[in-house]
Every structure is written in C-alpha cells, then in structure tokens.
Scaffold this motif. Structure first.
Motif, PDB file in Angstrom:
ATOM      1  N   GLU A  76       0.803  -1.228   0.000  1.00 49.81           N
ATOM      2  CA  GLU A  76       0.000   0.000   0.000  1.00 49.81           C
ATOM      3  C   GLU A  76       0.836   1.280   0.000  1.00 49.81           C
ATOM      4  O   GLU A  76       0.298   2.361  -0.201  1.00 49.81           O
ATOM      5  N   ASN A  77       2.136   1.164   0.223  1.00 50.69           N
ATOM      6  CA  ASN A  77       3.007   2.341   0.242  1.00 50.69           C
ATOM      7  C   ASN A  77       3.695   2.446  -1.126  1.00 50.69           C
ATOM      8  O   ASN A  77       4.502   1.589  -1.487  1.00 50.69           O
ATOM      9  N   ALA A  78       3.383   3.489  -1.879  1.00 50.07           N
ATOM     10  CA  ALA A  78       3.904   3.632  -3.247  1.00 50.07           C
ATOM     11  C   ALA A  78       5.434   3.687  -3.283  1.00 50.07           C
ATOM     12  O   ALA A  78       6.056   3.126  -4.188  1.00 50.07           O
ATOM     13  N   VAL A  79       6.049   4.351  -2.313  1.00 51.01           N
ATOM     14  CA  VAL A  79       7.513   4.452  -2.281  1.00 51.01           C
ATOM     15  C   VAL A  79       8.122   3.075  -2.053  1.00 51.01           C
ATOM     16  O   VAL A  79       9.066   2.672  -2.751  1.00 51.01           O
ATOM     17  N   VAL A  80       7.577   2.328  -1.106  1.00 47.77           N
ATOM     18  CA  VAL A  80       8.097   0.991  -0.790  1.00 47.77           C
ATOM     19  C   VAL A  80       7.837   0.030  -1.946  1.00 47.77           C
ATOM     20  O   VAL A  80       8.724  -0.743  -2.330  1.00 47.77           O
ATOM     21  N   LYS A  81       6.642   0.104  -2.497  1.00 47.61           N
ATOM     22  CA  LYS A  81       6.305  -0.770  -3.621  1.00 47.61           C
ATOM     23  C   LYS A  81       7.256  -0.534  -4.793  1.00 47.61           C
ATOM     24  O   LYS A  81       7.781  -1.481  -5.385  1.00 47.61           O
ATOM     25  N   GLY A  82       7.522   0.728  -5.118  1.00 54.18           N
ATOM     26  CA  GLY A  82       8.455   1.050  -6.197  1.00 54.18           C
ATOM     27  C   GLY A  82       9.859   0.568  -5.894  1.00 54.18           C
ATOM     28  O   GLY A  82      10.558   0.056  -6.775  1.00 54.18           O
ATOM     29  N   PHE A  83      10.293   0.731  -4.640  1.00 59.37           N
ATOM     30  CA  PHE A  83      11.611   0.256  -4.234  1.00 59.37           C
ATOM     31  C   PHE A  83      11.718  -1.256  -4.434  1.00 59.37           C
ATOM     32  O   PHE A  83      12.715  -1.750  -4.983  1.00 59.37           O
ATOM     33  N   LEU A  84      10.700  -1.995  -3.997  1.00 64.40           N
ATOM     34  CA  LEU A  84      10.729  -3.455  -4.133  1.00 64.40           C
ATOM     35  C   LEU A  84      10.709  -3.893  -5.588  1.00 64.40           C
ATOM     36  O   LEU A  84      11.359  -4.881  -5.948  1.00 64.40           O
ATOM     37  N   GLU A  85       9.995  -3.155  -6.431  1.00 62.00           N
ATOM     38  CA  GLU A  85       9.980  -3.488  -7.860  1.00 62.00           C
ATOM     39  C   GLU A  85      11.350  -3.300  -8.483  1.00 62.00           C
ATOM     40  O   GLU A  85      11.748  -4.066  -9.353  1.00 62.00           O
ATOM     41  N   ARG A  86      12.099  -2.286  -8.036  1.00 59.73           N
ATOM     42  CA  ARG A  86      13.440  -2.027  -8.570  1.00 59.73           C
ATOM     43  C   ARG A  86      14.512  -2.897  -7.928  1.00 59.73           C
ATOM     44  O   ARG A  86      15.398  -3.406  -8.607  1.00 59.73           O
ATOM     45  N   SER A  87      14.472  -3.038  -6.612  1.00 62.01           N
ATOM     46  CA  SER A  87      15.569  -3.668  -5.872  1.00 62.01           C
ATOM     47  C   SER A  87      15.256  -5.053  -5.347  1.00 62.01           C
ATOM     48  O   SER A  87      16.164  -5.788  -4.989  1.00 62.01           O
ATOM     49  N   GLY A  88      13.998  -5.396  -5.225  1.00 68.47           N
ATOM     50  CA  GLY A  88      13.613  -6.684  -4.667  1.00 68.47           C
ATOM     51  C   GLY A  88      13.765  -6.685  -3.156  1.00 68.47           C
ATOM     52  O   GLY A  88      14.304  -5.735  -2.560  1.00 68.47           O
ATOM     53  N   ALA A  89      13.310  -7.753  -2.537  1.00 66.21           N
ATOM     54  CA  ALA A  89      13.385  -7.877  -1.077  1.00 66.21           C
ATOM     55  C   ALA A  89      14.822  -7.917  -0.585  1.00 66.21           C
ATOM     56  O   ALA A  89      15.083  -7.646   0.590  1.00 66.21           O
ATOM     57  N   GLU A  90      15.783  -8.206  -1.488  1.00 67.84           N
ATOM     58  CA  GLU A  90      17.193  -8.247  -1.103  1.00 67.84           C
ATOM     59  C   GLU A  90      17.690  -6.864  -0.679  1.00 67.84           C
ATOM     60  O   GLU A  90      18.690  -6.744   0.013  1.00 67.84           O
ATOM     61  N   GLY A  91      17.004  -5.805  -1.094  1.00 69.98           N
ATOM     62  CA  GLY A  91      17.394  -4.447  -0.741  1.00 69.98           C
ATOM     63  C   GLY A  91      16.934  -4.011   0.645  1.00 69.98           C
ATOM     64  O   GLY A  91      17.316  -2.954   1.124  1.00 69.98           O
ATOM     65  N   LEU A  92      16.104  -4.827   1.279  1.00 68.35           N
ATOM     66  CA  LEU A  92      15.610  -4.509   2.620  1.00 68.35           C
ATOM     67  C   LEU A  92      16.677  -4.782   3.663  1.00 68.35           C
ATOM     68  O   LEU A  92      17.551  -5.603   3.436  1.00 68.35           O
ATOM     69  N   PRO A  93      16.647  -4.114   4.787  1.00 71.48           N
ATOM     70  CA  PRO A  93      15.626  -3.207   5.270  1.00 71.48           C
ATOM     71  C   PRO A  93      15.680  -1.856   4.572  1.00 71.48           C
ATOM     72  O   PRO A  93      16.710  -1.431   4.055  1.00 71.48           O
ATOM     73  N   LEU A  94      14.518  -1.195   4.585  1.00 72.81           N
ATOM     74  CA  LEU A  94      14.346   0.117   3.983  1.00 72.81           C
ATOM     75  C   LEU A  94      13.855   1.069   5.067  1.00 72.81           C
ATOM     76  O   LEU A  94      12.929   0.739   5.807  1.00 72.81           O
ATOM     77  N   THR A  95      14.479   2.220   5.171  1.00 74.28           N
ATOM     78  CA  THR A  95      14.074   3.235   6.145  1.00 74.28           C
ATOM     79  C   THR A  95      13.522   4.443   5.412  1.00 74.28           C
ATOM     80  O   THR A  95      14.193   5.000   4.547  1.00 74.28           O
ATOM     81  N   LEU A  96      12.277   4.802   5.752  1.00 69.76           N
ATOM     82  CA  LEU A  96      11.665   6.017   5.239  1.00 69.76           C
ATOM     83  C   LEU A  96      11.614   7.045   6.354  1.00 69.76           C
ATOM     84  O   LEU A  96      11.284   6.716   7.496  1.00 69.76           O
ATOM     85  N   VAL A  97      11.928   8.268   6.030  1.00 67.92           N
ATOM     86  CA  VAL A  97      11.817   9.384   6.971  1.00 67.92           C
ATOM     87  C   VAL A  97      10.940  10.429   6.296  1.00 67.92           C
ATOM     88  O   VAL A  97      11.280  10.912   5.216  1.00 67.92           O
TER      89      VAL A  97
END
Length: 122
Positions: free
Chosen positions: A57-78
C-alpha cells in the motif's frame, strides 16, 4: 516530529530477535528502536512476512521493491522519503531522523543482547 518507518525483510517474528541464532545487528537495532520510542520518536516497523499489505500500500516501498527486490531490505523512510537501504539505522541516525538531541543518543547505553546481559538468551 518526523515519522520514521522501517520496512524489514521477512523475519520469523516482529523484531527478528528470536530463534537460536540471532543476528547481532537485529539485537542492536531492536534496542535502538526501543530507545528511540522511549525518547518520543514517531517510529514504526513493518515485517514483510507478517505485514505484506503495508509494503503493497506504500507507493515508495512498492516502487523500491519493484526495482531492488526484497534483497534491498531493510528500507528506512523518513517523512515518507527513502533515507536508508540495505541496513538498519544506527542510534545516532535514528536520533538525527527524529530530531532527538545527539547528547541523548551518545549517552544512552546500548544493550549487548536481547536479555540485557551477555547470556545470549531470548
């Protein structure tokens, strides 16, 4: 106060501090996360295994996962923007993100294990 959101990879429990082989980075971050909350930070964690809808439901997170995949996690939003990827924020970074004094971050003790001692138990 700025909202901080941590999007964790799939972990076995909400904090990731569980099981017989606990990652020390997760132990340290769990303590830093709790410290930030006690300092009044507006901070929240989401676990991909337990709260996948928060990721979808979070457009920023969804876009990040589409580009980087779950391997890019953890992700911090501020404040809804990407601040950090691929590792957990350190206590000083959480303090800066939340606007907590650097003195408070530097003077607070860091727990060495999830039990508060050096026993390694959880």
């Amino acid at each position: 106060m700025t909202k901080i959101e941590i999007f964790d990879p799939a972990l076995c429990c909400a904090s990731g501090v569980c099981g017989s082989e606990v990652d020390q980075a997760l132990v340290t971050f769990a303590a830093d996360f709790d410290w930030a909350k006690t300092q009044g930070a507006d901070i929240r964690r989401y676990n991909l295994a337990q709260e996948p809808l928060a990721f979808a439901e979070n457009a920023v997170v969804k876009g990040f996962l589409e580009r980087s995949g779950a391997e890019g996690l953890p992700l911090t939003l501020v404040g809804g923007e990407i601040a950090l990827t691929g590792r957990y924020p350190r206590r000083a970074e959480l303090a800066r993100f939340a606007g907590i004094s650097t003195f408070a971050a530097a003077s607070a003790p860091v727990q060495s294990s999830c039990c508060g001692g050096d026993t390694g138990c959880c």
